[in-house]
Design an enzyme around this catalytic site. Sequence first.
Site, PDB file in Angstrom:
ATOM      1  N   ASN A   1       4.126   4.418   9.264  1.00 53.47           N
ATOM      2  CA  ASN A   1       2.781   4.583   8.754  1.00 53.47           C
ATOM      3  C   ASN A   1       1.775   2.961   8.475  1.00 53.47           C
ATOM      4  OD1 ASN A   1       1.434   4.300   5.471  1.00 53.47           O
ATOM      5  ND2 ASN A   1       2.529   2.368   5.960  1.00 53.47           N
ATOM      6  N   ALA A   2       2.257   1.573   9.771  1.00 56.59           N
ATOM      7  CA  ALA A   2       1.096   0.908   9.593  1.00 56.59           C
ATOM      8  C   ALA A   2       0.028   1.293  10.505  1.00 56.59           C
ATOM      9  CB  ALA A   2       2.355   0.005  10.740  1.00 56.59           C
TER      10      ALA A   2
ATOM     11  N   TYR B   1     -11.283   3.640  14.117  1.00 55.07           N
ATOM     12  CA  TYR B   1     -10.372   4.653  13.472  1.00 55.07           C
ATOM     13  C   TYR B   1     -10.362   6.184  13.335  1.00 55.07           C
ATOM     14  CZ  TYR B   1      -7.305   5.227   9.281  1.00 55.07           C
ATOM     15  OH  TYR B   1      -6.623   5.102   8.189  1.00 55.07           O
TER      16      TYR B   1
ATOM     17  N   GLY C   1       0.981  -1.089  -0.017  1.00 56.27           N
ATOM     18  CA  GLY C   1      -0.046  -0.132   0.094  1.00 56.27           C
ATOM     19  C   GLY C   1       0.661   1.358  -0.181  1.00 56.27           C
TER      20      GLY C   1
ATOM     21  N   THR D   1      -7.682  -0.867   9.207  1.00 55.98           N
ATOM     22  CA  THR D   1      -9.382  -0.451   9.700  1.00 55.98           C
ATOM     23  C   THR D   1     -10.181  -1.621  10.269  1.00 55.98           C
ATOM     24  OG1 THR D   1     -10.082  -0.771   7.289  1.00 55.98           O
ATOM     25  CG2 THR D   1      -9.573   1.163   7.892  1.00 55.98           C
TER      26      THR D   1
ATOM     27  N   LYS E   1      -6.550   7.998  14.584  1.00 53.14           N
ATOM     28  CA  LYS E   1      -5.703   8.422  14.240  1.00 53.14           C
ATOM     29  C   LYS E   1      -5.592  10.400  14.538  1.00 53.14           C
ATOM     30  CE  LYS E   1      -4.388   6.351  10.887  1.00 53.14           C
ATOM     31  NZ  LYS E   1      -2.496   5.941  10.248  1.00 53.14           N
TER      32      LYS E   1
ATOM     33  N   GLY F   1     -18.474   4.792  11.014  1.00 54.98           N
ATOM     34  CA  GLY F   1     -18.394   4.024  10.809  1.00 54.98           C
ATOM     35  C   GLY F   1     -16.662   3.473  10.468  1.00 54.98           C
ATOM     36  N   GLN F   2     -16.264   5.120  11.743  1.00 55.82           N
ATOM     37  CA  GLN F   2     -15.041   4.327  11.957  1.00 55.82           C
ATOM     38  C   GLN F   2     -14.706   5.465  12.737  1.00 55.82           C
ATOM     39  OE1 GLN F   2     -13.212   6.398   8.109  1.00 55.82           O
ATOM     40  NE2 GLN F   2     -11.875   3.796   8.748  1.00 55.82           N
TER      41      GLN F   2
ATOM     42  N   GLN G   1     -15.169  10.273  10.767  1.00 61.79           N
ATOM     43  CA  GLN G   1     -15.976   9.962   9.659  1.00 61.79           C
ATOM     44  C   GLN G   1     -17.175   8.108   9.603  1.00 61.79           C
ATOM     45  OE1 GLN G   1     -16.119   9.136   5.852  1.00 61.79           O
ATOM     46  NE2 GLN G   1     -17.689   7.827   6.044  1.00 61.79           N
TER      47      GLN G   1
END
Length: 241
Positions: free
Chosen positions: A82-83, A147, A13, A86, A151, A143-144, A141
């Site tokens: 970076n790792a 996450y 990715g 979701t 973040k 649904g997140q 967001q």
Amino acid sequence: MSKVALVTGGSRGIGAAISKALQAAGYTVAANYAGNDDAARAFTEETGIKTYKWSVADYDACAAGIKQVEAELGPIAVLVNNAGITRDSMFHKMTPQQWKEVIDTNLTGLFNMTHPTWAGMRDRKYGRIVNISSINGQKGQAGQANYSAAKAGDLGFTKALAQEGARAGITVNAICPGYIGTEMVRAIDEKVLNERIIPQIPVGRLGEPEEIARCVVFLASDDAGFITGSTISANGGQFFV
Ligand code: CAA
């Protein structure tokens, strides 16, 4: 001797594009990965970049992995956190496990990787830390919840650590990618992606991993020495801070 850069999640990715771009810029690159041995093997065959397997969610594994990278390649000058994973779900259906996995990897992973690297950077009076956050840490967001929380935490971590690192010659910055055409984004239901997400991106397309990698190369460079605690938003105009 070329500087050593360690990229977590660096064999697939956005991370793979970052590893390759840093290699092209003259760094000796180590790419960490957590699970996909086949992808890591193929990546090393293609690029010659060494891969190292451990989970960023495990502090002791990070400390041991960093020690191994430094013994084999030399002191780490550039760390790219970076790792990320979701576990998307509307909040009323989200399990404690989905919450924990994302926080452990996407937020605590930054502590686990940066803490064992920090003392060496302070001693050498030089370091570049680039944290890959997300547009969804900036805007949230649906649904997140897991996450977005992790973040957003990455951005607070970046700003706090930038202040501590400044006098020791260490810069700490973040990049917030928007929706980039990787496996992670392609895993979103096609209808949701095409009907709800892409129409919200003013440039009308997903980003390319290389577009994020170029931001990392800049922040890692000596030219970026006066930039610390900053966030580069690379999202096709989807969200302005
Ligand atoms: N805002 C408010 N409500 C929303 C919403 C939104 N953005 N999206 C969906 N809803 C509502 C729906 O309208 C629906 O309501 P009703 O039940 O009243 O009809 C309800 O929430 C459930 O929606 P879904 O049918 O989509 O629910 P689901 O359980 O099938 O799927 C989901 C949930 C998996 C979270 C799915 O909506 C999804 O994949 N959304 C996209 C999430 C996303 O953007 N993920 C980014 C992944 S890539 C990444 O993270 C990289 C990066 O950094 C950018």
